[in-house]
Design a protein around this motif. Sequence first.
Motif, PDB file in Angstrom:
ATOM      1  N   ASN A  97      -1.087   1.007 -16.724  1.00 28.79           N
ATOM      2  CA  ASN A  97       0.047   1.740 -16.126  1.00 28.79           C
ATOM      3  C   ASN A  97       0.871   2.708 -17.190  1.00 28.79           C
ATOM      4  O   ASN A  97       1.721   3.629 -16.383  1.00 28.79           O
TER       5      ASN A  97
ATOM      6  N   THR B 186      -2.565  -0.058  -8.093  1.00 28.49           N
ATOM      7  CA  THR B 186      -1.882  -1.332  -7.858  1.00 28.49           C
ATOM      8  C   THR B 186      -3.038  -2.349  -7.569  1.00 28.49           C
ATOM      9  O   THR B 186      -2.685  -3.418  -8.211  1.00 28.49           O
TER      10      THR B 186
ATOM     11  N   SER C  44      -1.495   5.513  -5.511  1.00 29.32           N
ATOM     12  CA  SER C  44      -0.648   4.365  -6.133  1.00 29.32           C
ATOM     13  C   SER C  44      -1.196   2.966  -5.752  1.00 29.32           C
ATOM     14  O   SER C  44      -1.131   1.982  -6.493  1.00 29.32           O
ATOM     15  N   THR C  45      -1.653   2.792  -4.334  1.00 33.03           N
ATOM     16  CA  THR C  45      -2.162   1.754  -3.907  1.00 33.03           C
ATOM     17  C   THR C  45      -3.430   1.394  -4.748  1.00 33.03           C
ATOM     18  O   THR C  45      -3.886   0.272  -5.011  1.00 33.03           O
TER      19      THR C  45
ATOM     20  N   ALA D 247      -2.921   6.663 -13.981  1.00 32.11           N
ATOM     21  CA  ALA D 247      -1.539   6.879 -13.998  1.00 32.11           C
ATOM     22  C   ALA D 247      -1.052   8.397 -14.106  1.00 32.11           C
ATOM     23  O   ALA D 247      -0.242   8.889 -13.479  1.00 32.11           O
TER      24      ALA D 247
ATOM     25  N   ILE E 228      -2.272  10.418 -10.618  1.00 35.19           N
ATOM     26  CA  ILE E 228      -1.108  10.251  -9.755  1.00 35.19           C
ATOM     27  C   ILE E 228      -0.274  11.634  -9.622  1.00 35.19           C
ATOM     28  O   ILE E 228       0.265  12.082  -8.703  1.00 35.19           O
TER      29      ILE E 228
ATOM     30  N   MET F 112       4.773   1.690   0.416  1.00 36.52           N
ATOM     31  CA  MET F 112       3.559   2.377  -0.058  1.00 36.52           C
ATOM     32  C   MET F 112       2.289   2.208   0.594  1.00 36.52           C
ATOM     33  O   MET F 112       1.632   3.264   0.847  1.00 36.52           O
TER      34      MET F 112
END
Length: 278
Positions: free
Chosen positions: A210, A253, A249-250, A228, A231, A33
């Motif tokens: 999430n 996270t 996504s990074t 979420a 993305i 990722m």
Amino acid sequence: MRTAHRTSLAARIGLPVAVAALLVFTLFPVYWMISTALDPNALTRGSDVLPSGFTFEHFEFVFDKGNFGKYLLNSAIVGLGTIVAAALLALFAAVAVARFRFRFRTSVLVMILIVQMVPLEALVIPLFIQMRDYGLLNSLLGLSIVYIALSLPFAIWTLRGFVVAVPKEVEEAAYLDGCSWARMFWSVLLPLVAPGLVATSIFAFITAWNEFIFAYVFMQNSEKYTAAVGIFQFAGENSTAWGPVMAASTLVTLPVLVFFIIIQRRMASGLAAGAIKG
């Protein structure tokens, strides 16, 4: 002797190999990722293990063109609101079902378990209609209320175990020392159940941060999207912009990892404080 020596040698070699394999299996998706997010040719990377270069252009794109900073802010507002409200309500509910005797107490506990086992997909339409009737669609407040409701069953059941584990004699000793219920709750019970409160806070935050289905269905204005859902805009019908997807996504996270690291320290201090207070 030789057989025992071979067995011990195999055990010494096999354990590090197994641990290394587990780490590779666990960390490789994270590496893929991040490396794809930093790869200038992410769209044509294919199955190459190493990226073709190093760039931050995908991160700049998701902020400049994708409005991802706004989505992260929306997720933070919803997540923090869910943590505070869910932790407070779950704590009081756990104390009620663990310490007080009232009618239908067992039924309440059974209902909590039943609600926790209901699939989220089965709740989308009923909650959508309910939020529409209350005028809470396309609202971060309405989304927060839904996430609080989703987090409460697990939080109540988990905190109930922590409250039950606290001996009643500890509370009675506080009463004998002249403490009111509020003082006993704040100075005695709360430090002892703090680790459970931290665990439920982590669960509530991850749920709110999430979650995709409710945020996508309830939010009709793109300015109210959470991270979420944000993305999803980089995934097209015929192609996917893998660089921006992995960069977003990074970014999604990292706050979870930072939050967990901070809370983990608080969990250790909560355990120590509980031991001292007990």
